[in-house]
Design an enzyme around this catalytic site. Structure first.
Site, PDB file in Angstrom:
ATOM      1  N   LYS A 152      -1.330 -17.220 -18.865  1.00 23.45           N
ATOM      2  CA  LYS A 152      -2.525 -16.739 -18.370  1.00 23.45           C
ATOM      3  C   LYS A 152      -3.504 -17.735 -18.217  1.00 23.45           C
ATOM      4  O   LYS A 152      -4.241 -17.854 -17.064  1.00 23.45           O
ATOM      5  CB  LYS A 152      -3.188 -15.413 -19.126  1.00 23.45           C
ATOM      6  CG  LYS A 152      -1.992 -14.080 -19.001  1.00 23.45           C
ATOM      7  CD  LYS A 152      -2.624 -12.973 -19.973  1.00 23.45           C
ATOM      8  CE  LYS A 152      -1.425 -11.925 -19.894  1.00 23.45           C
ATOM      9  NZ  LYS A 152      -1.715 -10.744 -20.831  1.00 23.45           N
ATOM     10  N   GLN A 209      -5.010  -9.357 -25.887  1.00 25.63           N
ATOM     11  CA  GLN A 209      -3.524  -9.396 -26.097  1.00 25.63           C
ATOM     12  C   GLN A 209      -3.260  -8.401 -26.862  1.00 25.63           C
ATOM     13  O   GLN A 209      -3.331  -8.301 -28.083  1.00 25.63           O
ATOM     14  CB  GLN A 209      -2.866 -10.676 -26.239  1.00 25.63           C
ATOM     15  CG  GLN A 209      -1.596 -10.828 -26.014  1.00 25.63           C
ATOM     16  CD  GLN A 209      -1.090 -10.731 -24.327  1.00 25.63           C
ATOM     17  OE1 GLN A 209      -2.004 -10.934 -23.535  1.00 25.63           O
ATOM     18  NE2 GLN A 209       0.312 -10.255 -24.261  1.00 25.63           N
ATOM     19  N   ASP A 266      -7.635  -5.948 -17.359  1.00 27.40           N
ATOM     20  CA  ASP A 266      -6.280  -5.320 -17.601  1.00 27.40           C
ATOM     21  C   ASP A 266      -5.989  -4.000 -17.251  1.00 27.40           C
ATOM     22  O   ASP A 266      -4.929  -3.518 -16.874  1.00 27.40           O
ATOM     23  CB  ASP A 266      -6.041  -5.182 -19.232  1.00 27.40           C
ATOM     24  CG  ASP A 266      -5.119  -6.117 -19.828  1.00 27.40           C
ATOM     25  OD1 ASP A 266      -4.279  -6.816 -19.035  1.00 27.40           O
ATOM     26  OD2 ASP A 266      -5.132  -6.461 -21.136  1.00 27.40           O
TER      27      ASP A 266
END
Ligand code: GUN
Length: 293
Positions: A52, A96, A119
């Site tokens: 990412k 995460q 997200d």
């Protein structure tokens, strides 16, 4: 049969984002900035987060990695989230998952400012998505919607069968594809572990989204001619002929179903590469204040 090349499409989209970022910077605008929070030392998570961050660099974003030990307390994680919520330079951030067991993922998710939730996991964004309001879409569903759009796959009036009802793939896919939108207007059947006769459902499907997490589960006898197959599975199977001792396969038995399909995503190189692109697109949307104004 046409292969949907997720790797190539992801690169095309990254190139487009890079051009937009360069233009933004030229006009003296703010550089989009994504932050990632990584708690603990799960090797797979470390790889995901590294990818990412690398993708951010590739398109000209700023990126920040907040990395903490596995014994970081929930309170400390919530403090980090609050700091990122209040940092005006950060357009969006992700925490995460999975988090270490002693940290309540739901509590952390709820603490994230929905405006920075790139997200798309916060209930505010999930609710907005369900209502058809502007929202950040979760990475995998957003990537799949991009694939269907860019490959000009007709969805309107089609019967779509989604296999798997997870919060981050199956459920949002079922909502998005049934919505009144350019990619949408499907009649959707959401199937799961309690579905009685899955084969009867998949045999009727024009489009199948396979997100079960079982290698080679969807076989040729379960699909009709001309079906579109989007394979979300990333499963490791032992393979002594490979240096690392395994290979990655999808939820569909590719060799079996590919000849019957009109479009199919490979594994690897299909849905997977699109997920990072989704995150970049969400971050760009945030920096442009497209979702929340
Ligand atoms: N872990 C696996 N996939 C994801 C994702 O899309 N977002 C976050 N935050 N964690 C993940």
């Amino acid at each position: 049969m046409k292969l949907i090349d997720g790797k190539a499409l992801a690169n095309t989209i990254k190139d487009e984002i890079a051009v937009e970022v360069a233009e933004l910077k030229e006009k003296g605008g703010k550089t989009p900035h994504l932050a990632a929070v990584l708690i603990g030392d799960d090797p797979a998570s470390a790889v995901y987060v590294r990818n990412k961050v690398r993708a951010c660099e590739k398109v000209g974003f700023k990126s920040t990695l907040v990395r903490k030990d596995a014994d970081t307390t929930e309170e400390e994680v919530l403090k980090i989230v609050e700091g990122l919520n209040n940092d005006p330079d950060i357009d969006g951030f992700i925490v995460q998952l999975p988090l270490p067991k002693h940290i309540d993922e739901e509590k952390v998710n709820l603490a994230i400012d929905p405006k920075k939730d790139v997200d798309g996991f916060h209930p505010m964004n999930v609710g907005r998505m369900a209502l058809g309001l502007p929202s950040y879409l979760p990475a995998t569903p957003f990537g799949i919607m991009q694939m269907l759009d860019r490959y000009e796959i007709e969805t309107s009036g089609k019967h779509c069968v989604v296999i798997g009802r997870s919060n981050i793939v199956g459920t949002p896919m079922s909502i998005l594809l049934s919505r009144k939108a350019k990619v949408g207007n499907c009649t959707v059947t959401l199937t799961h572990s309690r579905t009685k006769n899955l084969k009867a459902e998949t045999l009727r499907a024009d489009i199948i989204i396979a997100a079960i997490g079982r290698p080679d589960y969807l076989t040729a006898d379960m699909v009709k001619e001309g079906v579109v197959i989007i394979d979300v599975g990333i499963n490791r199977v032992d393979d002594a002929s490979r240096k690392r001792g395994y290979r990655l396969v999808g939820d569909a038995d590719f060799e079996g179903v590919a000849p019957k399909s009109s479009f199919i995503t490979p594994v690897p190189g299909g849905v997977g590469p699109m997920t990072i692109t989704s995150l970049l697109m969400n971050t760009l949307k945030s920096s442009r204040k497209e979702i929340y104004g």
